[in-house]
Design a protein around this motif. Structure first.
Motif, PDB file in Angstrom:
ATOM      1  N   ILE A  95      -0.234  -0.396  -8.926  1.00  0.00           N
ATOM      2  CA  ILE A  95      -1.257   0.683  -9.605  1.00  0.00           C
ATOM      3  C   ILE A  95      -0.812   1.719  -9.894  1.00  0.00           C
ATOM      4  CG2 ILE A  95      -3.535   1.509  -9.001  1.00  0.00           C
ATOM      5  CD1 ILE A  95      -4.437  -0.662  -7.521  1.00  0.00           C
ATOM      6  N   LEU A  96       0.079   2.524  -8.887  1.00  0.00           N
ATOM      7  CA  LEU A  96       0.540   3.742  -9.210  1.00  0.00           C
ATOM      8  C   LEU A  96       1.539   3.570 -10.198  1.00  0.00           C
ATOM      9  CD1 LEU A  96       0.787   6.631  -8.448  1.00  0.00           C
ATOM     10  CD2 LEU A  96       2.572   6.164  -6.873  1.00  0.00           C
ATOM     11  N   LYS A  97       2.439   2.622 -10.217  1.00  0.00           N
ATOM     12  CA  LYS A  97       3.388   2.419 -11.125  1.00  0.00           C
ATOM     13  C   LYS A  97       2.935   2.324 -12.627  1.00  0.00           C
ATOM     14  CE  LYS A  97       7.728  -0.466 -12.360  1.00  0.00           C
ATOM     15  NZ  LYS A  97       8.499  -1.685 -11.699  1.00  0.00           N
ATOM     16  N   SER A 149       0.815  -1.014   0.143  1.00  0.00           N
ATOM     17  CA  SER A 149      -0.123  -0.114   0.113  1.00  0.00           C
ATOM     18  C   SER A 149       0.898   1.291  -0.071  1.00  0.00           C
ATOM     19  CB  SER A 149      -0.993  -0.151   1.106  1.00  0.00           C
ATOM     20  OG  SER A 149      -1.901  -0.845   1.190  1.00  0.00           O
ATOM     21  N   LEU A 150       0.347   2.168  -0.795  1.00  0.00           N
ATOM     22  CA  LEU A 150       0.976   3.593  -0.597  1.00  0.00           C
ATOM     23  C   LEU A 150      -0.075   4.555  -0.351  1.00  0.00           C
ATOM     24  CD1 LEU A 150       2.917   3.654  -4.357  1.00  0.00           C
ATOM     25  CD2 LEU A 150       3.828   3.246  -2.018  1.00  0.00           C
ATOM     26  N   ASN A 174      10.438   7.711 -13.603  1.00  0.00           N
ATOM     27  CA  ASN A 174      10.796   6.664 -12.776  1.00  0.00           C
ATOM     28  C   ASN A 174      10.332   6.841 -11.439  1.00  0.00           C
ATOM     29  OD1 ASN A 174      13.031   5.532 -14.338  1.00  0.00           O
ATOM     30  ND2 ASN A 174      13.921   7.645 -14.541  1.00  0.00           N
ATOM     31  N   ILE A 175      10.188   5.480 -10.864  1.00  0.00           N
ATOM     32  CA  ILE A 175       9.785   5.382  -9.388  1.00  0.00           C
ATOM     33  C   ILE A 175      10.176   4.414  -8.816  1.00  0.00           C
ATOM     34  CG2 ILE A 175       7.814   3.802 -10.642  1.00  0.00           C
ATOM     35  CD1 ILE A 175       5.704   4.847  -8.191  1.00  0.00           C
ATOM     36  N   GLY A 176      10.491   4.836  -7.394  1.00  0.00           N
ATOM     37  CA  GLY A 176      11.308   3.740  -6.592  1.00  0.00           C
ATOM     38  C   GLY A 176      11.172   4.380  -5.213  1.00  0.00           C
ATOM     39  N   ASN A 198      -9.318   4.531 -10.517  1.00  0.00           N
ATOM     40  CA  ASN A 198      -8.657   3.504 -10.613  1.00  0.00           C
ATOM     41  C   ASN A 198      -7.720   3.481  -9.535  1.00  0.00           C
ATOM     42  OD1 ASN A 198      -7.619   0.969 -11.982  1.00  0.00           O
ATOM     43  ND2 ASN A 198      -5.901   2.357 -12.131  1.00  0.00           N
ATOM     44  N   ILE A 199      -6.868   4.567  -9.322  1.00  0.00           N
ATOM     45  CA  ILE A 199      -5.959   4.838  -8.474  1.00  0.00           C
ATOM     46  C   ILE A 199      -6.201   4.661  -6.939  1.00  0.00           C
ATOM     47  CG2 ILE A 199      -4.397   6.533  -7.414  1.00  0.00           C
ATOM     48  CD1 ILE A 199      -3.558   7.065 -10.098  1.00  0.00           C
TER      49      ILE A 199
END
Length: 256
Positions: free
Chosen positions: A131-133, A19-20, A141-143, A218-219
């Motif tokens: 989902i976010l990615k 989860s985010l 970029n995401i991490g 969706n997010i």
């Protein structure tokens, strides 16, 4: 959909479905939902960590050792020039990174409520990493952010993205996931997408934001109301979400 290329400056969580959370004062939540855009402010306006985007003392010590160990004056001068050049790049690039910050956790966090919302008229939205990615363009970029002691530790490499994916250890409680947008080059469709979604905030000259369209429904998988929110605000938020076909807000686990 995000391209499956793992950048060394953006380590991935083992659990892609973790989860985010994003803690938002209501006006920010309202903007997100009504505009269906994800807000990426330029790095200079991110927050209180003045070390963010700067060169750690540990890096400076590493450069000092390189210079000391150089075999000739010529090599020593090349190292010195590279050090100055990279330092200038890191400062210059700071005004060209656009960042969206999320808290990674299996559940709500009381400190995040306290530190990242200004009033009880606020909410937190929950999504998941995968989902976010999958919702952001492939050139973003995401991490996970990594936390270091800026007085002793160096960055793991000279890649300039390392400057924007590290923070001081005192911010470890944030357990942050960060999506970073930077002007793409080469692929014209990506260049056009970036430029078409770059804006200057009204009334704040110089405050630039990158905000691209997303599927908000969706997010957003869950919405929680501030622990100290009052009945009137709760009713307002429930009505707001119902009219926009969002999930019904829930009472915070810290609320009453």
């Amino acid at each position: 959909m995000n391209e499956e290329i793992e950048h060394p400056a953006f380590p991935q969580p083992e659990d892609q479905k973790i989860s985010l959370w994003r803690y938002l004062d209501f006006f920010k939540f309202e903007w997100l939902v009504d505009n269906n855009r994800l807000f990426f402010p330029v790095t200079e306006y991110l927050g209180t960590d003045h070390l963010e985007g700067t060169q750690p003392v540990g890096d400076q010590k590493w450069w000092d050792k390189l210079e000391t160990d150089a075999e000739t004056d010529e090599k020593r001068q090349i190292i010195k020039n590279n050090r100055i050049l990279i330092g200038k790049f890191s400062k210059g690039f700071r005004s060209h990174y656009y960042v969206s910050c999320w808290h990674m956790n299996s559940k709500e966090n009381l400190r995040m409520w306290k530190d990242y919302t200004k009033t009880p008229n606020s909410v937190v939205i929950r999504t998941s990493y995968d989902i976010l990615k999958d919702s952001i363009p492939g050139y973003i970029n995401i991490g996970m952010v990594r936390y270091i002691d800026y007085s002793t530790e160096p960055l793991p490499s000279l890649n300039l993205f390392q400057y924007i994916t590290h923070k001081h250890k005192s911010y470890e409680f944030e357990n942050e996931v960060r999506a970073v947008a930077f002007a793409p080059v080469g692929d014209q469709s990506k260049v056009d997408h970036f430029q078409n979604n770059l804006f200057e905030k009204e009334g704040s000259p110089g405050f630039r934001v990158f905000a691209f369209p997303i599927d908000t429904k969706n997010i957003i998988k869950e919405i929680f109301l501030h622990p100290k929110s009052k009945t009137k605000f709760r009713e307002k938020t429930i009505d707001f979400c119902e009219k926009r076909d969002l999930v019904a807000p829930k009472i915070s686990m810290f609320g009453s």
